[in-house]
Enzyme design. Structure first.
Site, PDB file in Angstrom:
ATOM      1  N   PHE A 134      43.257  35.871  35.738  1.00  0.00           N
ATOM      2  CA  PHE A 134      43.394  37.151  35.048  1.00  0.00           C
ATOM      3  C   PHE A 134      44.890  37.427  34.825  1.00  0.00           C
ATOM      4  CE2 PHE A 134      43.572  41.788  34.733  1.00  0.00           C
ATOM      5  CZ  PHE A 134      42.630  41.974  33.731  1.00  0.00           C
ATOM      6  N   ASP A 211      41.480  37.225  44.548  1.00  0.00           N
ATOM      7  CA  ASP A 211      41.202  38.428  43.760  1.00  0.00           C
ATOM      8  C   ASP A 211      39.682  38.560  43.679  1.00  0.00           C
ATOM      9  OD1 ASP A 211      40.744  40.341  41.790  1.00  0.00           O
ATOM     10  OD2 ASP A 211      42.431  39.699  40.548  1.00  0.00           O
ATOM     11  N   TYR A 236      36.462  49.907  40.428  1.00  0.00           N
ATOM     12  CA  TYR A 236      35.916  50.602  39.247  1.00  0.00           C
ATOM     13  C   TYR A 236      34.915  49.760  38.478  1.00  0.00           C
ATOM     14  CZ  TYR A 236      40.161  48.262  37.443  1.00  0.00           C
ATOM     15  OH  TYR A 236      41.154  47.354  37.180  1.00  0.00           O
ATOM     16  N   LYS A 237      34.677  48.538  38.928  1.00  0.00           N
ATOM     17  CA  LYS A 237      33.673  47.711  38.247  1.00  0.00           C
ATOM     18  C   LYS A 237      32.332  47.904  38.973  1.00  0.00           C
ATOM     19  CE  LYS A 237      37.217  44.271  37.072  1.00  0.00           C
ATOM     20  NZ  LYS A 237      37.325  44.452  35.629  1.00  0.00           N
ATOM     21  N   ARG A 386      31.450  38.834  26.211  1.00  0.00           N
ATOM     22  CA  ARG A 386      31.113  38.875  27.636  1.00  0.00           C
ATOM     23  C   ARG A 386      30.054  39.943  27.868  1.00  0.00           C
ATOM     24  NH1 ARG A 386      35.704  40.310  32.074  1.00  0.00           N
ATOM     25  NH2 ARG A 386      35.231  42.352  31.223  1.00  0.00           N
TER      26      ARG A 386
HETATM   27  C1  LIG Z   1      40.292  39.866  38.007  1.00  0.00           C
HETATM   28  C2  LIG Z   1      41.031  41.136  37.793  1.00  0.00           C
HETATM   29  N1  LIG Z   1      42.117  41.394  38.538  1.00  0.00           N
HETATM   30  C3  LIG Z   1      42.819  42.542  38.370  1.00  0.00           C
HETATM   31  C4  LIG Z   1      42.434  43.471  37.426  1.00  0.00           C
HETATM   32  C5  LIG Z   1      43.200  44.720  37.134  1.00  0.00           C
HETATM   33  O1  LIG Z   1      43.908  45.224  38.141  1.00  0.00           O
HETATM   34  P1  LIG Z   1      44.458  46.727  38.076  1.00  0.00           P
HETATM   35  O2  LIG Z   1      43.362  47.604  38.552  1.00  0.00           O
HETATM   36  O3  LIG Z   1      45.655  46.717  38.908  1.00  0.00           O
HETATM   37  O4  LIG Z   1      44.749  47.042  36.645  1.00  0.00           O
HETATM   38  C6  LIG Z   1      41.305  43.248  36.672  1.00  0.00           C
HETATM   39  C7  LIG Z   1      40.902  44.261  35.676  1.00  0.00           C
HETATM   40  O5  LIG Z   1      39.911  44.243  35.069  1.00  0.00           O
HETATM   41  C8  LIG Z   1      40.592  42.051  36.845  1.00  0.00           C
HETATM   42  O6  LIG Z   1      39.516  41.796  36.103  1.00  0.00           O
END
Ligand SMILES: Cc1ncc(COP(=O)(O)O)c(C=O)c1O
Length: 432
Positions: A134, A211, A236-237, A386
């Site tokens: 990401f 992650d 938030y997902k 997606r």
């Molecule tokens: C794999 C992944 N890492 C990190 C993030 C985003 O991180 P942040 O909440 O700091 O914007 C996302 C956002 O969708 C993501 O999909």
């Protein structure tokens, strides 16, 4: 009845109804708010839907705790990062109490953890990550190595199947301080073998940072049993805690005494209210805190975790596998002849809770779906559509309808499209 006039056919619809009728999680959808215009929401992997219970909780925190309790409410708020972290860690991450804390955003937490990891491996000069990780994960590592005697090694993994232990073995060596990967790939949804890959990194003497943004709340995780050293992710997902909700971070207990993060703020300090000179970090995972926690967001994370606990992560995973498997079948039968190609692993146990399709006009199709056909999905550059299958909020009929409409939209080619059969929906997104 929501099915379209031209479409996947009665046999397919009968099957979708049958699957919904025997779904033990079907009633969970009632615990969430509505979608605009009765649209199909296949974007819970970007932003989860609003749990009804969260509205009442937010009202209580705002009106009672903040409105009436004012600053005195800090007495109970101050421990929320730990309480919510423990709850989330034990329910969803396979972590022990005292290994997870809520703080900041995923990006900031990943940076703190990565910096702490390279600090704990002096003399080692290489940080390894996935070339297709990401973007925020790659950018923050680029920023970390810049100006330091460190090098970022970007590894090419298969874009559908994701990282494997074999490829990682060839990429790490005695110079590697840290291996940083996503557990579930944000595009293809491929699940990485956390235990196998962590073992390979450890054999080279490196630490691992995971992650978990696309796995937490959708895929059962066993951090303590899979050899992970460090991890972070968003809420938030699939945790449904709302836009900008606080992220979490994990530090394996046996590592906590030998690791130190770079953003020294008062919340990470021992006896923070002493207001004295000199910084001495708290013991444990609390040393990874920096500043004031986002209390409203933490309350929503807690509600999201409580709801997932009630539904059960194993049942969520079982339904998620059934949903994505059904969606892959539908795509094979109805979309393969229309220029779509599966860009997620075919093996269900290798897939997170999304299905990704490649199509030359994916961006235009995704926009049309969202703006006029009542199907909210998302586009990922350069050519991916997606489709997120959040188990608590997605039905099998949603998937049949989505595929029917994807087929109709893509069949229309570049020309003008029909007005929305669903009366329009919120636009498709281009977020993570
Ligand atoms: C794999 C992944 N890492 C990190 C993030 C985003 O991180 P942040 O909440 O700091 O914007 C996302 C956002 O969708 C993501 O999909």
């Amino acid at each position: 009845m929501r099915e379209g006039a031209v479409g996947v056919g009665e046999v397919e619809w009968a099957r979708a109804r049958e699957l919904d009728a025997s779904d033990p999680l079907a009633a969970a959808r009632d615990q969430f708010g509505e979608t605009p215009g009765d649209s199909v929401y296949l974007d819970g992997n970007s932003l989860g839907m609003l749990p009804r219970r969260s509205v009442a909780r937010l009202r209580q925190v705002v009106e009672e705790e903040w409105g009436r309790g004012l600053v005195g409410s800090w007495d109970r708020w101050i421990d929320l990062p730990f309480q919510v972290g423990d709850r989330l860690g034990q329910a969803l991450l396979g972590a022990d109490a005292g290994e997870v804390v809520m703080a900041d955003s995923t990006s900031v937490n990943l940076y703190k953890l990565a910096a702490a990891a390279v600090g704990a491996r002096p003399g080692r000069t290489v940080v390894v990550t996935d070339r297709r990780n990401f973007p925020t994960d790659r950018y923050l590592l680029e920023g970390l190595v810049r100006g330091r005697p460190l090098e970022l090694r970007l590894v090419e993994f298969d874009e559908v199947e994701g990282p494997t232990a074999e490829r990682v073995r060839a990429a790490v060596d005695g110079d590697t301080a840290l291996l940083s990967l996503s557990h579930v790939d944000y595009r293809s949804g491929a699940i990485a073998d956390m235990a196998g890959i962590s073992a390979v990194a450890h054999a080279a003497g490196a630490l691992t940072l995971w992650d978990l943004s696309h796995s937490v709340g959708a895929v059962p995780i066993q951090l303590d049993r899979s050899g992970a050293d460090l991890a972070a992710g968003c809420t938030y997902k699939y945790v449904n805690a709302g836009p900008g909700a606080p992220a979490f971070l994990y530090v394996r207990r046996s590592l906590q005494a030998e690791i130190s993060q770079p953003i020294w703020g008062w919340f990470g300090k021992r006896q923070m209210f002493a207001m004295d000179e000199g910084y001495r970090p708290r013991d444990g995972v609390g040393s990874f805190l920096s500043g004031t926690p986002a209390v409203l967001g933490l309350a929503l994370v807690e509600e999201g975790v409580l709801l997932l606990e009630e539904l059960g992560i194993e049942r969520i995973r079982a339904k998620s596998i059934a949903l994505t498997s059904y969606l892959v079948e539908l795509c094979d039968r109805h979309l393969a002849g229309l220029g779509f190609e599966l860009a997620s692993p075919r093996a269900a146990d290798r897939r997170g809770s999304q299905v990704c399709l490649r199509h030359a006009r994916a961006q235009a199709i995704c926009r049309e779906l969202g703006e006029r056909w009542g199907v909210v999905a998302d586009f990922r550059a350069p050519d991916r559509l997606r489709l997120g299958c959040a188990a608590p909020t997605t039905s099998f009929a949603d998937l049949a309808l989505a595929v029917e409409r994807i087929a109709q939209v893509s069949d229309l080619g570049e020309g003008p499209s029909s007005p929305s059969p669903a009366g329009g929906a919120a636009g498709a997104t281009e977020r993570g």
